[in-house]
Design a protein around this motif. Sequence first.
Motif, PDB file in Angstrom:
ATOM      1  N   VAL A 294     -80.748 126.940 101.413  1.00 35.16           N
ATOM      2  CA  VAL A 294     -80.577 128.036 100.455  1.00 35.16           C
ATOM      3  C   VAL A 294     -81.528 127.819  99.289  1.00 35.16           C
ATOM      4  O   VAL A 294     -81.567 126.735  98.688  1.00 35.16           O
ATOM      5  CB  VAL A 294     -79.126 128.116  99.960  1.00 35.16           C
ATOM      6  CG1 VAL A 294     -78.975 129.216  98.921  1.00 35.16           C
ATOM      7  CG2 VAL A 294     -78.177 128.366 101.128  1.00 35.16           C
ATOM      8  N   SER A 295     -82.306 128.856  98.987  1.00 35.23           N
ATOM      9  CA  SER A 295     -83.286 128.799  97.907  1.00 35.23           C
ATOM     10  C   SER A 295     -82.853 129.697  96.760  1.00 35.23           C
ATOM     11  O   SER A 295     -82.245 130.745  96.970  1.00 35.23           O
ATOM     12  CB  SER A 295     -84.665 129.261  98.408  1.00 35.23           C
ATOM     13  OG  SER A 295     -85.049 128.549  99.561  1.00 35.23           O
ATOM     14  N   GLY A 296     -83.189 129.270  95.545  1.00 33.96           N
ATOM     15  CA  GLY A 296     -82.870 130.067  94.368  1.00 33.96           C
ATOM     16  C   GLY A 296     -83.325 129.361  93.118  1.00 33.96           C
ATOM     17  O   GLY A 296     -84.420 128.783  93.086  1.00 33.96           O
ATOM     18  N   LYS A 304     -84.065 124.286  95.924  1.00 29.20           N
ATOM     19  CA  LYS A 304     -83.603 124.459  97.299  1.00 29.20           C
ATOM     20  C   LYS A 304     -82.547 123.402  97.597  1.00 29.20           C
ATOM     21  O   LYS A 304     -82.724 122.232  97.284  1.00 29.20           O
ATOM     22  CB  LYS A 304     -84.752 124.293  98.302  1.00 29.20           C
ATOM     23  CG  LYS A 304     -85.745 125.411  98.332  1.00 29.20           C
ATOM     24  CD  LYS A 304     -86.765 125.170  99.441  1.00 29.20           C
ATOM     25  CE  LYS A 304     -87.797 126.278  99.493  1.00 29.20           C
ATOM     26  NZ  LYS A 304     -88.792 126.035 100.577  1.00 29.20           N
ATOM     27  N   PHE A 305     -81.458 123.850  98.209  1.00 28.23           N
ATOM     28  CA  PHE A 305     -80.403 122.929  98.610  1.00 28.23           C
ATOM     29  C   PHE A 305     -80.173 123.086 100.105  1.00 28.23           C
ATOM     30  O   PHE A 305     -80.156 124.203 100.629  1.00 28.23           O
ATOM     31  CB  PHE A 305     -79.107 123.213  97.846  1.00 28.23           C
ATOM     32  CG  PHE A 305     -78.112 122.093  97.905  1.00 28.23           C
ATOM     33  CD1 PHE A 305     -78.245 120.973  97.099  1.00 28.23           C
ATOM     34  CD2 PHE A 305     -77.035 122.138  98.782  1.00 28.23           C
ATOM     35  CE1 PHE A 305     -77.327 119.940  97.147  1.00 28.23           C
ATOM     36  CE2 PHE A 305     -76.112 121.120  98.844  1.00 28.23           C
ATOM     37  CZ  PHE A 305     -76.254 120.011  98.025  1.00 28.23           C
ATOM     38  N   LEU A 367     -83.890 119.696  98.167  1.00 30.10           N
ATOM     39  CA  LEU A 367     -85.204 119.617  98.772  1.00 30.10           C
ATOM     40  C   LEU A 367     -86.283 119.712  97.690  1.00 30.10           C
ATOM     41  O   LEU A 367     -86.141 120.480  96.735  1.00 30.10           O
ATOM     42  CB  LEU A 367     -85.408 120.736  99.793  1.00 30.10           C
ATOM     43  CG  LEU A 367     -84.448 120.718 100.984  1.00 30.10           C
ATOM     44  CD1 LEU A 367     -84.751 121.896 101.911  1.00 30.10           C
ATOM     45  CD2 LEU A 367     -84.556 119.412 101.763  1.00 30.10           C
ATOM     46  N   PRO A 368     -87.354 118.944  97.848  1.00 28.05           N
ATOM     47  CA  PRO A 368     -88.450 119.020  96.848  1.00 28.05           C
ATOM     48  C   PRO A 368     -89.126 120.379  96.884  1.00 28.05           C
ATOM     49  O   PRO A 368     -89.250 121.014  97.940  1.00 28.05           O
ATOM     50  CB  PRO A 368     -89.393 117.910  97.303  1.00 28.05           C
ATOM     51  CG  PRO A 368     -89.101 117.706  98.754  1.00 28.05           C
ATOM     52  CD  PRO A 368     -87.642 117.985  98.923  1.00 28.05           C
ATOM     53  N   GLN A 369     -89.592 120.830  95.749  1.00 31.07           N
ATOM     54  CA  GLN A 369     -90.322 122.084  95.641  1.00 31.07           C
ATOM     55  C   GLN A 369     -91.795 121.842  95.882  1.00 31.07           C
ATOM     56  O   GLN A 369     -92.377 120.883  95.368  1.00 31.07           O
ATOM     57  CB  GLN A 369     -90.102 122.714  94.261  1.00 31.07           C
ATOM     58  CG  GLN A 369     -88.664 123.122  93.983  1.00 31.07           C
ATOM     59  CD  GLN A 369     -88.188 124.193  94.935  1.00 31.07           C
ATOM     60  OE1 GLN A 369     -88.789 125.254  95.049  1.00 31.07           O
ATOM     61  NE2 GLN A 369     -87.098 123.915  95.631  1.00 31.07           N
ATOM     62  N   LYS A 370     -92.408 122.731  96.679  1.00 28.95           N
ATOM     63  CA  LYS A 370     -93.841 122.605  96.932  1.00 28.95           C
ATOM     64  C   LYS A 370     -94.636 123.164  95.758  1.00 28.95           C
ATOM     65  O   LYS A 370     -94.272 124.179  95.167  1.00 28.95           O
ATOM     66  CB  LYS A 370     -94.216 123.365  98.207  1.00 28.95           C
ATOM     67  CG  LYS A 370     -93.569 122.784  99.465  1.00 28.95           C
ATOM     68  CD  LYS A 370     -93.973 123.583 100.685  1.00 28.95           C
ATOM     69  CE  LYS A 370     -93.323 123.009 101.940  1.00 28.95           C
ATOM     70  NZ  LYS A 370     -93.694 123.782 103.178  1.00 28.95           N
TER      71      LYS A 370
END
Length: 371
Positions: A294-296, A304-305, A367-370
């Motif tokens: 899930v992104s937000g 992102k989780f 999750l790491p952000q690109k």
Amino acid sequence: MTEQVLILGGSGRIGSSVAADLVAHTQAQVILTGRHEAAGMSVTQELGSKVKFLGLDLADDSVLRDAIASCNLVIHCAGPFHYRDDRVLKLCIKEGVNYLDVSDHPSYTRKALDCREEAAAAGVTAIVNTGIFPGISNSMVRQCVEQLDETDRIHLSYLVSGSGGSGVTVMRTTFLGLQKPFEVWIDGQWQEIKPYSDREVIEFPPPYGRTGVYWFDMPEAFTLPETFPVKTVITKFGTVPDFYNYLTWSVAHWWPSSWLRNRYVIEFLARVSHRMTDVSDRFTGVGVAIRSEVSGRKDGQPAKFCSTLVHENTAVAAGYGTGSLAELVLTGKLKKPGVWAVEQALPTDLFEHTMQSRGLNIHQEWLPQKN
């Protein structure tokens, strides 16, 4: 008084897995129904004295009504749900009996959700799509959504090894899902997608690793955007070994649509596939993996989780999903009159508690952000 639970289609792989979970986690008397007495008696002997068998054809309204009226909870496991109407649910509402099902097709889910006000007025708690996917997967999404301040995108990926430990009914469901394009919620609007299209390689937990998944018509594709303020919902499905994916893709894209709407063709494909997985299951196992991303935004920043789950037997895991909800309804810990999808009815704390009690580990991480 001992609670009575009626499981329609209880002698099948999914129904018997639900029954096994009820035996392990409740004191309820479980009544399994089916048309084949030999199969039903075999399951009851395996599960013990708390489980009985009742021969029942769903087309027999009077017998079905009497069976429902004698119970505290009905669990509908008699798929494929592409062919089912809302008759069982409406009988439960009329008799004031709570209801769960393992439905997995949007057409049935919509029929059931249309009964929400009727169920609420009768004080009946009815929860649909309660197995593994949809089911546990929906609650994993809710876990992720609750970690964020704002939600933009939900990406659900499912992976099953061979037959998943399920019977031929699940094979029918797979091919029925290829019959026609379906709508998905992308960038804030409904768009039509062809089934088993747009292969995407997803990183699943061990032992699966990087595996291909494809668009598949699932009810959570519309219940999730109805539940959460989200712009995009993606639901994709794949199988192990990978050559099954290519076979399914070829059926979806090369076979005439008229063939896929023919019941005899669907039955042929389901039977052949089940025989094939009888062989491949010996090498691949029958496990399942789910990945919910899930992104937000969190604290004003993009985030992102992700939550993931792996279990060695898909049918058993489906039993956990439905059985855990049955346990909560029977004990009065979950009471929400109306008809609901899982993510609309089940609070995260109760979900996590019942999964832990069944030894089902759900891994969660940011999750790491690109750049």
